[in-house]
Design a protein around this motif. Structure first.
Motif, PDB file in Angstrom:
ATOM      1  N   PRO A 178       8.108  13.361  51.142  1.00  0.00           N
ATOM      2  CA  PRO A 178       8.598  11.998  50.887  1.00  0.00           C
ATOM      3  C   PRO A 178       9.323  11.410  52.089  1.00  0.00           C
ATOM      4  CG  PRO A 178      10.048  13.602  49.869  1.00  0.00           C
ATOM      5  CD  PRO A 178       8.883  14.377  50.417  1.00  0.00           C
ATOM      6  N   SER A 196       7.143  17.762  46.582  1.00  0.00           N
ATOM      7  CA  SER A 196       5.837  17.215  46.943  1.00  0.00           C
ATOM      8  C   SER A 196       4.788  17.422  45.866  1.00  0.00           C
ATOM      9  CB  SER A 196       5.341  17.857  48.252  1.00  0.00           C
ATOM     10  OG  SER A 196       6.249  17.606  49.303  1.00  0.00           O
ATOM     11  N   LEU A 213      11.727   5.846  47.724  1.00  0.00           N
ATOM     12  CA  LEU A 213      10.939   6.986  48.202  1.00  0.00           C
ATOM     13  C   LEU A 213       9.495   6.554  48.369  1.00  0.00           C
ATOM     14  CD1 LEU A 213      12.320   9.801  45.862  1.00  0.00           C
ATOM     15  CD2 LEU A 213      13.008   9.318  48.206  1.00  0.00           C
ATOM     16  N   TRP A 234       5.567   8.323  49.174  1.00  0.00           N
ATOM     17  CA  TRP A 234       4.708   9.483  49.401  1.00  0.00           C
ATOM     18  C   TRP A 234       3.351   9.027  49.944  1.00  0.00           C
ATOM     19  CZ3 TRP A 234       8.174   9.747  45.210  1.00  0.00           C
ATOM     20  CH2 TRP A 234       8.995  10.873  45.172  1.00  0.00           C
TER      21      TRP A 234
END
Length: 230
Positions: A183, A213, A147, A149
């Protein structure tokens, strides 16, 4: 940028800035250095008190986890998972104290993620055996899910305590939340999973994870007020 350099930079921050302290009528600048620990990991922080309402902070925290573990699918099949979670945050922010005689404060700022990793790799050493289905470890192969961000994440929070203590040593407690953005998922495999429709479902999974988030946090700080510069 190496972690040792980051830690050294933050530890020296308060002392270096004190050489350029700006004095305000009736309220001189003060500095502190301290240690941090909590759900964002452990780290260091420096702070500068502009006046009785505003304090500015610069710090670094780190949390990491990479211990492998096994998950039993049934009595005959076991999956081996290897996580790699690493979050290094270089953060800058400000505290605002609404009540002069209180240690309650509101805080906000930005954090830069340095070399982050949020991933898990998996395979099976036993193979997969379900009813009449028998898949060898080689056929199953390996898979990796990661993942990603935003690299720069804002945060808001509140706390009790002073970024620059009135006494030599001070303790403060803070809670808040980082906004990570939506993500992005990266999925890789070289075995059986590659022939399924799972890789094609990644955009749908990303859409379903759009609400993941927010990163709440709880932190404890122990700070030392640096001697005043005359």
């Amino acid at each position: 940028m190496q972690l040792r350099s980051i830690l050294l930079f933050v530890l020296c921050w308060s002392g270096a800035l004190s050489s350029f302290a700006v004095h305000f009528p009736g309220d001189s600048a003060r500095f502190s250095a301290g240690l941090a620990g909590g759900t964002l990991g452990y780290g260091v922080e420096g702070a500068w008190r502009l006046n009785h309402r505003w304090q500015f902070r610069l710090g670094f925290t780190r949390v990491a986890y990479k211990k492998p573990f096994d998950v039993d699918a049934n009595k005959e099949s076991t999956f081996h998972l290897q996580p790699l979670v690493r979050m290094n945050l270089l953060h800058a922010g400000a505290n605002w104290v609404p009540f002069r005689k209180s240690s309650f404060y509101l805080t906000g700022g930005l954090a830069l993620q340095i070399d982050p990793s949020y991933s898990v790799s998996g395979n099976t050493l036993t193979g997969l055996h379900v009813d009449a289905i028998n898949i060898s470890p080689e056929e199953f192969g390996q898979a990796r899910l990661s993942l990603k961000w935003w690299p720069v994440i804002p945060h808001l929070g509140l706390g009790f305590g002073r970024a620059v203590p009135k006494k030599r040593i001070g303790v403060s407690f803070e809670m808040g939340c980082h906004y990570l953005g939506s993500p992005k998922i990266n999925f890789w495999t070289d075995g059986l999973v590659e022939s399924t429709t799972l890789p094609d479902q990644i955009p749908k999974i990303e859409h379903n994870m759009r609400n993941y988030s927010y990163l709440p946090y709880l932190m404890l700080y122990v700070r030392y007020r640096l001697p005043d510069r005359n």
